[in-house]
Design a protein around this motif. Structure first.
Motif, PDB file in Angstrom:
ATOM      1  N   GLY A 254       0.776  -1.225   0.000  1.00 61.66           N
ATOM      2  CA  GLY A 254       0.000   0.000   0.000  1.00 61.66           C
ATOM      3  C   GLY A 254       0.813   1.283   0.000  1.00 61.66           C
ATOM      4  N   THR A 255       2.137   1.185   0.075  1.00 62.24           N
ATOM      5  CA  THR A 255       2.995   2.375   0.084  1.00 62.24           C
ATOM      6  C   THR A 255       3.698   2.518  -1.264  1.00 62.24           C
ATOM      7  N   PRO A 256       3.546   3.669  -1.930  1.00 60.79           N
ATOM      8  CA  PRO A 256       4.225   3.865  -3.220  1.00 60.79           C
ATOM      9  C   PRO A 256       5.672   4.313  -3.022  1.00 60.79           C
ATOM     10  N   TRP A 257       6.550   3.839  -3.914  1.00 59.12           N
ATOM     11  CA  TRP A 257       7.974   4.202  -3.873  1.00 59.12           C
ATOM     12  C   TRP A 257       8.400   4.689  -5.248  1.00 59.12           C
ATOM     13  N   ALA A 258       9.286   5.687  -5.267  1.00 64.85           N
ATOM     14  CA  ALA A 258       9.620   6.374  -6.515  1.00 64.85           C
ATOM     15  C   ALA A 258      10.454   5.521  -7.455  1.00 64.85           C
ATOM     16  N   GLY A 259      11.496   4.870  -6.950  1.00 61.92           N
ATOM     17  CA  GLY A 259      12.380   4.117  -7.836  1.00 61.92           C
ATOM     18  C   GLY A 259      13.659   3.692  -7.155  1.00 61.92           C
ATOM     19  N   PRO A 260      14.656   4.579  -7.029  1.00 62.89           N
ATOM     20  CA  PRO A 260      15.961   4.161  -6.502  1.00 62.89           C
ATOM     21  C   PRO A 260      15.950   3.903  -5.003  1.00 62.89           C
ATOM     22  N   ALA A 261      16.917   3.096  -4.571  1.00 65.00           N
ATOM     23  CA  ALA A 261      17.123   2.825  -3.147  1.00 65.00           C
ATOM     24  C   ALA A 261      18.622   2.745  -2.908  1.00 65.00           C
ATOM     25  N   TRP A 262      19.032   2.986  -1.657  1.00 66.84           N
ATOM     26  CA  TRP A 262      20.450   2.972  -1.298  1.00 66.84           C
ATOM     27  C   TRP A 262      20.677   2.062  -0.109  1.00 66.84           C
ATOM     28  N   PHE A 263      21.780   1.330  -0.169  1.00 66.74           N
ATOM     29  CA  PHE A 263      22.177   0.438   0.911  1.00 66.74           C
ATOM     30  C   PHE A 263      23.295   1.127   1.685  1.00 66.74           C
ATOM     31  N   GLY A 264      22.980   1.595   2.890  1.00 66.49           N
ATOM     32  CA  GLY A 264      23.971   2.329   3.660  1.00 66.49           C
ATOM     33  C   GLY A 264      23.527   2.526   5.095  1.00 66.49           C
ATOM     34  N   ARG A 265      24.277   3.355   5.793  1.00 67.26           N
ATOM     35  CA  ARG A 265      23.964   3.662   7.183  1.00 67.26           C
ATOM     36  C   ARG A 265      22.948   4.793   7.261  1.00 67.26           C
ATOM     37  N   PRO A 266      22.039   4.762   8.212  1.00 66.67           N
ATOM     38  CA  PRO A 266      21.130   5.893   8.410  1.00 66.67           C
ATOM     39  C   PRO A 266      21.940   7.153   8.725  1.00 66.67           C
ATOM     40  N   ASP A 267      21.474   8.268   8.211  1.00 65.16           N
ATOM     41  CA  ASP A 267      22.164   9.536   8.422  1.00 65.16           C
ATOM     42  C   ASP A 267      21.290  10.443   9.276  1.00 65.16           C
ATOM     43  N   PRO A 268      21.495  10.445  10.603  1.00 70.58           N
ATOM     44  CA  PRO A 268      20.633  11.246  11.481  1.00 70.58           C
ATOM     45  C   PRO A 268      20.869  12.738  11.319  1.00 70.58           C
ATOM     46  N   HIS A 269      21.978  13.126  10.675  1.00 77.13           N
ATOM     47  CA  HIS A 269      22.290  14.544  10.541  1.00 77.13           C
ATOM     48  C   HIS A 269      21.834  15.119   9.210  1.00 77.13           C
ATOM     49  N   ALA A 270      21.269  14.294   8.339  1.00 77.85           N
ATOM     50  CA  ALA A 270      20.824  14.794   7.040  1.00 77.85           C
ATOM     51  C   ALA A 270      19.566  15.639   7.197  1.00 77.85           C
ATOM     52  N   ASN A 271      19.426  16.641   6.336  1.00 83.46           N
ATOM     53  CA  ASN A 271      18.261  17.525   6.390  1.00 83.46           C
ATOM     54  C   ASN A 271      17.132  16.989   5.524  1.00 83.46           C
ATOM     55  N   ARG A 272      17.000  15.700   5.506  1.00 80.43           N
ATOM     56  CA  ARG A 272      15.939  15.095   4.718  1.00 80.43           C
ATOM     57  C   ARG A 272      15.624  13.716   5.328  1.00 80.43           C
ATOM     58  N   ALA A 273      14.441  13.244   5.064  1.00 81.54           N
ATOM     59  CA  ALA A 273      14.020  11.980   5.667  1.00 81.54           C
ATOM     60  C   ALA A 273      14.444  10.797   4.796  1.00 81.54           C
ATOM     61  N   ASP A 274      14.553   9.641   5.415  1.00 75.91           N
ATOM     62  CA  ASP A 274      14.818   8.383   4.708  1.00 75.91           C
ATOM     63  C   ASP A 274      16.036   8.479   3.788  1.00 75.91           C
ATOM     64  N   VAL A 275      17.155   8.783   4.378  1.00 75.61           N
ATOM     65  CA  VAL A 275      18.393   8.906   3.621  1.00 75.61           C
ATOM     66  C   VAL A 275      19.430   7.946   4.182  1.00 75.61           C
ATOM     67  N   ALA A 276      20.116   7.245   3.275  1.00 75.12           N
ATOM     68  CA  ALA A 276      21.224   6.380   3.675  1.00 75.12           C
ATOM     69  C   ALA A 276      22.508   6.964   3.122  1.00 75.12           C
ATOM     70  N   ARG A 277      23.547   6.892   3.903  1.00 75.68           N
ATOM     71  CA  ARG A 277      24.843   7.409   3.497  1.00 75.68           C
ATOM     72  C   ARG A 277      25.851   6.265   3.456  1.00 75.68           C
ATOM     73  N   SER A 278      27.017   6.531   2.898  1.00 72.16           N
ATOM     74  CA  SER A 278      28.059   5.511   2.856  1.00 72.16           C
ATOM     75  C   SER A 278      28.537   5.200   4.268  1.00 72.16           C
TER      76      SER A 278
END
Length: 695
Positions: free
Chosen positions: A264-288
């Motif tokens: 029931g949840t739509p997703w845009a397309g790309p995904a990233w395999f990484g560590r959660p980034d608590p300091h990013a200014n955006r939600a649901d972001v993975a970093r190296s």
């Protein structure tokens, strides 16, 4: 957990587990079991408030320090992308991959005094080895997204569905890893402009650091994802410049899927395999993340040294071209799966030798720009030994030509076997829009005799700064009897450090290349940066190059008289040595015959005819016969017969111009009428009297 401020010993006490196990979780070496995850979620000391981690695997990943998958949420305006358009700029072909990926490695060569080393590793996983790898990439979390994408009746969905069926039905997965060493690595911030962001986060961002770079569109990296049936590429980079105080084992993964809906949840397309980034200014972001050695081993990303560079792991690699080859191949003793990796191995090796032979050539005492090799494994065991590509084997004649140029041993004209003739070809570089001319560049042209291993003879291979083959073209309008040759055109920085206007020529030609970098011609970028007519300079370069080649390979008549000793013994002029016809008969005679066997097996001849002094010269018909060991000489047809000088041909009959004392014609035999291969025969040419017409 890292941001909680609680010591790992205190966390171990709260969870009633050994402190070492907590360290394992924090460093990403292992994951807590389901019961332990529930216990972590229930402890208010480990979260901002009770229940904060409930139903949130991303938050749990942050707590344990493990990498996880982050999928881009669907666009709020309802837009949907059913695939990465950049990936469709290229075929899913390992030859295209080898060309684009190796070019990128050449562009990022770090120490300019040493070669960049590129290695391609095919690795087939089955059984337990496949199961362990799937666990390492958290397949259970990816599976719902893959199933949703595969269910869509779209091109990308069908490709993914084929990849999933391959893995399920055959319990088999092919990994293709591209390693480079003595390269820059994926330096820079996770999000801001730099090599890392250009490859992992952005499209159409070339971010080339050298003027002679092969790439310019930022599309080449898309071949990595295009070669994966699953749209998945993992990366491990050793950096040439520290980031966050570290250089080794910087890991990230990127998955390109079409828009999909999962539970029931739509997703845009790309995904990233990484560590959660608590300091990013955006939600649901993975970093190296900076991985430990055990993690890179599990992901099949361990590098053999600490030398800077990057390892790209293509998951679910496939090669459409090798599958096409298999359809026409004969049956063999090896199985279909084994044969497929053998074919891919062979095609990778051939592609490297064909496209980058010049980058692997060096002058005496110097280092080449590139070293390349290919190897194949199955479940960690080598089944095809690592093969280093040797340009002297894959392209012997062209290698000889380039080495002679680099060593300064070229000649002005070919007089002996093994020589390399050099000439220069002018390129008038246009000025940028609104500016004056960019100056005249001198491209270097090299010509040498052809070797069978080079492939099709009588061609010009052209390249610029990084010495990747850009185009291969046949030289037209060659005189019959021309010895087979190979020619190399070096333009821009490839023409040497002293070539005038090399920078301008390099920039001009780079702008004239399409995304595939396989020709020079009109492009939109060329029109905008220079002028709508700038491409004509390339046509002039091609014309002048072909003319210069013809001048170098055309033999003087004194040299052509004997052809080659080996071939001369197999030629005969019928009637030569017999008594002359009377002057009244006025019969023309063959005075000289020059011939060669073409690549398609036909005899190509140039004939000199001596015309008698008479007012009554007979017309004649040229006839070709094969000189066989026994029996009568079979007559073969001409596929082409052309009057060259002082004559004309009408319905196969040779007519001479009034007053002419000699004439020349050329002919090519029709291979379909040869009862025996030309290489097993000699050639006899006769002039038969045509009794019906006279001059």
């Amino acid at each position: 957990m890292h941001e909680s401020g609680i010591k790992y010993t205190e966390i171990a006490g709260l969870l009633e587990v050994p402190a070492g196990l907590v360290v394992e979780w924090m460093n990403g070496r292992s994951a807590p079991e389901e019961a332990m995850r529930e216990k972590i979620q229930s402890l208010p000391e480990l979260c901002d408030e009770p229940g904060a981690f409930e139903e949130s695997e991303e938050d749990l990943a942050e707590l344990t320090g493990l990498p996880t998958w982050y999928h881009r949420p669907a666009y709020t305006d309802g837009g949907r992308d059913f695939g990465n358009a950049a990936a469709f700029a290229f075929e899913a072909d390992v030859e295209v991959l080898a060309r684009e990926a190796t070019q990128n490695s050449l562009d990022e060569r770090l120490d300019r005094t040493r070669p960049v080393r590129v290695r391609y590793t095919l690795h087939e996983l089955t059984g337990d080895a496949l199961a362990r790898f799937r666990e390492a990439i958290q397949w259970d979390r990816l599976a719902p997204h893959y199933e949703a994408a595969a269910a869509q009746d779209q091109k990308v969905g069908r490709i993914i569905d084929a990849g999933l069926r391959e893995m399920r039905e055959r319990d088999r997965l092919v990994l293709l890893r591209v390693d480079d060493f003595n390269a820059s690595g994926l330096t820079g911030d996770d999000y801001e402009t730099g090599r890392f962001a250009a490859v992992v986060r952005r499209q159409l961002d070339s971010h080339k650091s050298v003027d002679g770079a092969g790439g310019s569109y930022g599309l080449g990296k898309a071949t990595l994802w295009a070669t994966s049936r699953l749209g998945l590429v993992l990366m491990n980079s050793t950096l040439s410049e520290p980031h966050e105080g570290q250089t080794e084992r910087r890991l990230i993964g990127r998955l390109d899927l079409p828009w999909r809906e999962v539970k029931g949840t739509p997703w845009a397309g790309p995904a990233w395999f990484g560590r959660p980034d608590p300091h990013a200014n955006r939600a649901d972001v993975a970093r190296s993340w900076w991985a430990d050695e055990e993690s890179v081993e599990r992901l099949h990303l361990a590098r053999e040294s600490t030398e800077p560079g990057t390892s790209f792991l293509i998951v679910g690699a496939h090669d459409v071209a090798s599958l096409a080859d298999a359809d026409s191949a004969t049956e063999s003793d090896v199985g279909e799966d084994e044969e497929s990796v053998h074919r891919m191995h062979k095609r990778l090796r051939q592609a490297l030798g064909r496209n980058f032979w010049a980058a692997m050539v060096a002058g005496d005492g110097a280092q080449p720009l590139l070293e390349a090799s290919v190897r194949t494994l199955r479940n960690g065991v080598e089944i095809i030994e690592e093969e280093r590509v040797d340009p002297s084997v894959t392209q012997p004649s062209r290698t000889r030509a380039l080495q002679a140029f680099l060593n300064g041993t070229t000649v002005e004209r070919l007089t002996e076997s093994g020589q390399v003739a050099m000439s220069t070809v002018p390129l008038s570089v246009p000025g940028l829009a609104g500016q004056k001319s960019g100056g005249e560049h001198k491209a270097v042209l090299l010509v040498t005799e052809a070797d069978d291993a080079d492939g099709r003879p009588n061609t010009v291979v052209a390249m610029r700064g990084n010495r990747m083959t850009v185009r291969t073209s046949r030289v037209p309008d060659l005189a019959l009897g021309t010895n087979p040759f190979q020619a190399v055109l070096l333009v821009g920085h490839a023409a040497g450090g002293e070539a005038p206007c090399a920078d301008e020529a390099e920039a001009f030609l780079r702008t004239s290349e399409p995304p595939e970098h396989n020709k020079w011609g009109q492009t939109e970028e060329l029109r905008m940066r220079y002028s709508p007519s700038a491409y004509r300079r390339i046509a002039t370069l091609t014309r002048d190059t072909n003319r210069a080649v013809r001048e170098l390979v055309t033999l003087p008549k004194s040299k052509r008289r004997g052809a080659t000793d080996r071939l001369r013994k197999r030629l005969a002029v019928s009637g030569k040595g017999a008594s002359r016809k009377s002057a009244a008969a006025a019969m023309p005679i063959l005075d000289e015959l020059d011939a060669r066997i073409d690549a398609d097996g036909s005899w190509c001849v140039t004939a000199e005819v001596k015309v008698p002094v008479s007012s009554d010269v007979m017309h004649v018909t040229p006839v070709a016969k094969l000189d066989v060991r026994s029996g009568p000489r079979p007559t073969v047809a001409w596929s082409e017969l052309v009057a060259v000088r002082n004559c004309e041909l009408k319905d196969g009959v040779l007519r001479f111009e009034p007053g002419a004392r000699n004439a020349t014609f050329r002919g090519v035999t029709d291979v379909s009428t040869h009862p025996v291969r030309a290489s097993l025969t000699g050639l006899v040419v006769e002039l038969r009297l045509d009794k019906e017409v006279k001059r």
